[in-house]
Design a protein around this motif. Structure first.
Motif, PDB file in Angstrom:
ATOM      1  N   SER A  81     -12.954   7.404 -43.406  1.00 43.47           N
ATOM      2  CA  SER A  81     -12.294   6.448 -42.503  1.00 43.47           C
ATOM      3  C   SER A  81     -13.154   5.201 -42.366  1.00 43.47           C
ATOM      4  N   VAL A  82     -12.506   4.045 -42.307  1.00 39.15           N
ATOM      5  CA  VAL A  82     -13.217   2.786 -42.097  1.00 39.15           C
ATOM      6  C   VAL A  82     -12.561   2.042 -40.931  1.00 39.15           C
ATOM      7  N   VAL A  83     -13.404   1.531 -40.024  1.00 38.66           N
ATOM      8  CA  VAL A  83     -12.913   0.779 -38.872  1.00 38.66           C
ATOM      9  C   VAL A  83     -12.560  -0.637 -39.310  1.00 38.66           C
ATOM     10  N   VAL A  84     -11.391  -1.095 -38.878  1.00 38.72           N
ATOM     11  CA  VAL A  84     -10.927  -2.440 -39.206  1.00 38.72           C
ATOM     12  C   VAL A  84     -10.963  -3.277 -37.936  1.00 38.72           C
ATOM     13  N   ASP A 342     -15.489  10.983 -37.553  1.00 41.14           N
ATOM     14  CA  ASP A 342     -15.069  12.364 -37.798  1.00 41.14           C
ATOM     15  C   ASP A 342     -14.806  12.548 -39.290  1.00 41.14           C
ATOM     16  N   SER A 343     -15.722  13.235 -39.986  1.00 46.46           N
ATOM     17  CA  SER A 343     -15.612  13.367 -41.444  1.00 46.46           C
ATOM     18  C   SER A 343     -14.854  14.613 -41.871  1.00 46.46           C
ATOM     19  N   GLY A 498     -12.140  13.394 -46.137  1.00 42.86           N
ATOM     20  CA  GLY A 498     -13.407  13.274 -45.440  1.00 42.86           C
ATOM     21  C   GLY A 498     -14.481  14.097 -46.133  1.00 42.86           C
ATOM     22  N   TYR A 499     -15.729  13.778 -45.839  1.00 45.40           N
ATOM     23  CA  TYR A 499     -16.839  14.463 -46.516  1.00 45.40           C
ATOM     24  C   TYR A 499     -16.946  15.925 -46.117  1.00 45.40           C
ATOM     25  N   ARG A 500     -16.474  16.282 -44.925  1.00 45.91           N
ATOM     26  CA  ARG A 500     -16.522  17.681 -44.482  1.00 45.91           C
ATOM     27  C   ARG A 500     -15.122  18.293 -44.478  1.00 45.91           C
ATOM     28  N   ASN A 501     -14.349  17.947 -45.440  1.00 45.96           N
ATOM     29  CA  ASN A 501     -12.985  18.459 -45.556  1.00 45.96           C
ATOM     30  C   ASN A 501     -12.992  19.965 -45.809  1.00 45.96           C
TER      31      ASN A 501
END
Length: 518
Positions: A81-84, A342-343, A498-501
């Motif tokens: 996720s990236v904040v815009v 949150d990954s 996410g990295y912890r999917n």
């Protein structure tokens, strides 16, 4: 539909023939086909016999497809996720309200600015009656307006439309500049563009999107853009312009400015820069409603005489697409950043909240296949449903755009359209709860070539998934995309990734073509 029409046409053509006739007809056609094919074969033999050799006879009868080897493979894809901070404010609609998302606990507030358009006058066409015919006048015989109001039309509302909300209409001191790009973090109040003197026009209004003053029978008639729910902001108190001149109300100011100098009303630019720079409509109290504003009007009423009779007239100026509207979005920044961290999943959250960044395994895809052609690359993003005990008015984005990370802003600033080469549209499937991009092979190939030619940037193999709104030009026979803008309504969903999917990994399915001819 086309095949169905063809079949219907054939049945209709044969409707007057009995089955025996149909049988003879088919037999005749078959005999004609055999004669035609026999002629082709005979001609082919004659042509071949004219060749000096028969070495290439086998090749000439072999389909070129047989010279390719089809290879398939799958690769894992990483997302985050990236904040815009903001997106380009170039939507068809403005938004007004304050909402909380019960699923994520985030708040979002939306305010907007609007200008008012004046129709270009031709042949000295007047937008108000002649000065001498105005019947509405004060005790000194000066022209006045009977009343004035700003009318806001809501196309739709999200949340509890019975919740009381409060807005404040602020008169702007300077107009929003033309030929500039404005993002959703543009705040005219913080920029000092509003009148702040003690005589500045500022009007508060408590409202509900559903007008409780209307009878249920009338409210039920509000079904589309032609008959919408509205909020009326009265502008009937004394008004003082920037020079300190006093007027009975804002409408009186508008009318007198016209009769002082009609050129100020010759076009929108003159009107905005000499009479009315516009208004800033701000959500100042209440929570639980976000409304989509279709149109904002400035209406002035007056009376005039004609043929010994007195009539009521009105001057209507609208905030149309010919003039500027900007939307200011205020998100709960701290909570947004917590969600993005949150990954275990990724988010798509609008307006101007969170996008999903995708790292495509371009090196892995091309390793060992440097000379092969990537003919297909399909990727599917699965949506995670909200918990059953959480009821949220937010819905999943209908369409999302996949674009290179380096084009996240330029794509919208340059009014680009999806080309299915480097930018692609995925539509949400309620049946499968997914967004699918069927073939991004051209994007994979472009990224690989950029790296091989030394043109790779830091984000060379990254794309971003962006919720969008698409406008179409539709006719009876076709439909074409005319505009793509950032989704500005309240949309939110989680995606697998996410990295912890902990769920099934995201995969990209690739098909290669390998040329096997020596």
């Amino acid at each position: 539909m086309r095949n169905s029409i063809i079949r219907y046409a054939r049945i209709k053509t044969l409707s007057g023939i009995n089955y025996k006739d149909i049988y003879h007809l088919r037999f005749s056609i078959s005999m004609m086909k055999m004669k035609f094919l026999s002629g082709i074969v005979l001609t082919s033999i004659l042509l071949i016999s004219c060749d000096d050799t028969t070495d290439t006879l086998g090749n000439s009868l072999t389909n070129n497809v047989d010279q390719f080897q089809i290879i398939t493979d799958t690769f894992n894809v990483r997302t985050r996720s990236v904040v815009v901070d903001s997106v380009l404010s170039r939507s068809q609609y403005s938004y007004l309200g304050h909402m909380k998302d019960p699923e994520t606990g985030t708040y979002v507030t939306s305010n907007y600015t609007t200008q008012f358009a004046v129709m270009e006058s031709f042949d000295e066409m007047q937008i108000l009656p002649k000065k001498d015919s105005i019947f509405s006048r004060n005790a000194n015989g000066e022209i006045i307006a009977d009343s004035c109001r700003i009318q806001i039309y809501f196309y739709s509302s999200m949340g509890d439309s019975l919740n009381p909300m409060r807005l404040t209409a602020y008169e702007m001191k300077t107009p929003v500049k033309e030929n500039e790009l404005y993002y959703t973090n543009f705040d005219p109040e913080a920029e000092g563009m509003l009148r702040s003197d003690n005589k500045a026009l500022k009007v508060n209004k408590v409202y509900t999107p559903v007008d409780l003053n209307l009878k249920d029978s009338l409210r039920g008639m509000i079904v589309d853009k032609t008959n919408m729910e509205t909020v009326s902001i009265p502008m009937n108190t004394k008004y003082y312009d920037v020079d300190g001149n006093e007027y009975e109300n804002y409408g009186t100011y508008i009318m007198r400015k016209y009769y002082e100098n009609p050129d100020f009303f010759k076009n929108s630019y003159n009107f905005i820069h000499n009479v009315c720079p516009g208004f800033y409509i701000k959500s100042t109290d209440g929570v639980g409603v976000m409304s989509e504003v279709y149109l904002t009007d400035l209406v002035t009423y007056y009376q005039y005489e004609s043929n010994d009779s007195v009539y009521t007239g009105s001057l209507l100026l609208s905030g149309t697409k010919e003039v500027l509207q900007t939307t200011n979005i205020q998100n709960d920044r701290n909570r947004i950043e917590q969600l993005a961290a949150d990954s275990s999943c990724t988010y798509l959250k609008t307006p101007a909240g969170i996008f999903t960044e995708v790292t495509l395994p371009v090196d892995e895809i091309k390793f060992g296949h440097e000379r092969d052609t990537v003919s297909s690359a399909k990727i599917v993003f699965n949506r995670i449903n909200a918990d059953d005990d959480v009821k949220t008015p937010y819905i999943a984005p209908t369409q999302i755009l996949m674009i290179p990370a380096d084009s996240l802003y330029s794509f919208f600033e340059e009014n680009n359209l999806p080309d299915n080469k480097t930018s692609f549209v995925g539509t949400y499937s309620g049946k499968y709860n997914t967004y699918t991009f069927n073939n991004i092979s051209t994007l994979i190939s472009m990224m690989y070539e950029n790296k091989r030619n030394g043109k790779a940037t830091e984000n060379w193999n990254k794309v971003v998934l962006v919720p969008i709104t698409i406008s179409y030009n539709e006719s009876s026979s076709s439909s074409s995309v005319t505009n793509v803008s950032n989704e500005m309504s309240l949309r939110s969903t989680r995606l697998v990734g996410g990295y912890r999917n902990s769920r099934q990994p995201i995969k990209i399915s690739v098909i290669y073509n390998r040329f096997t001819k020596d």
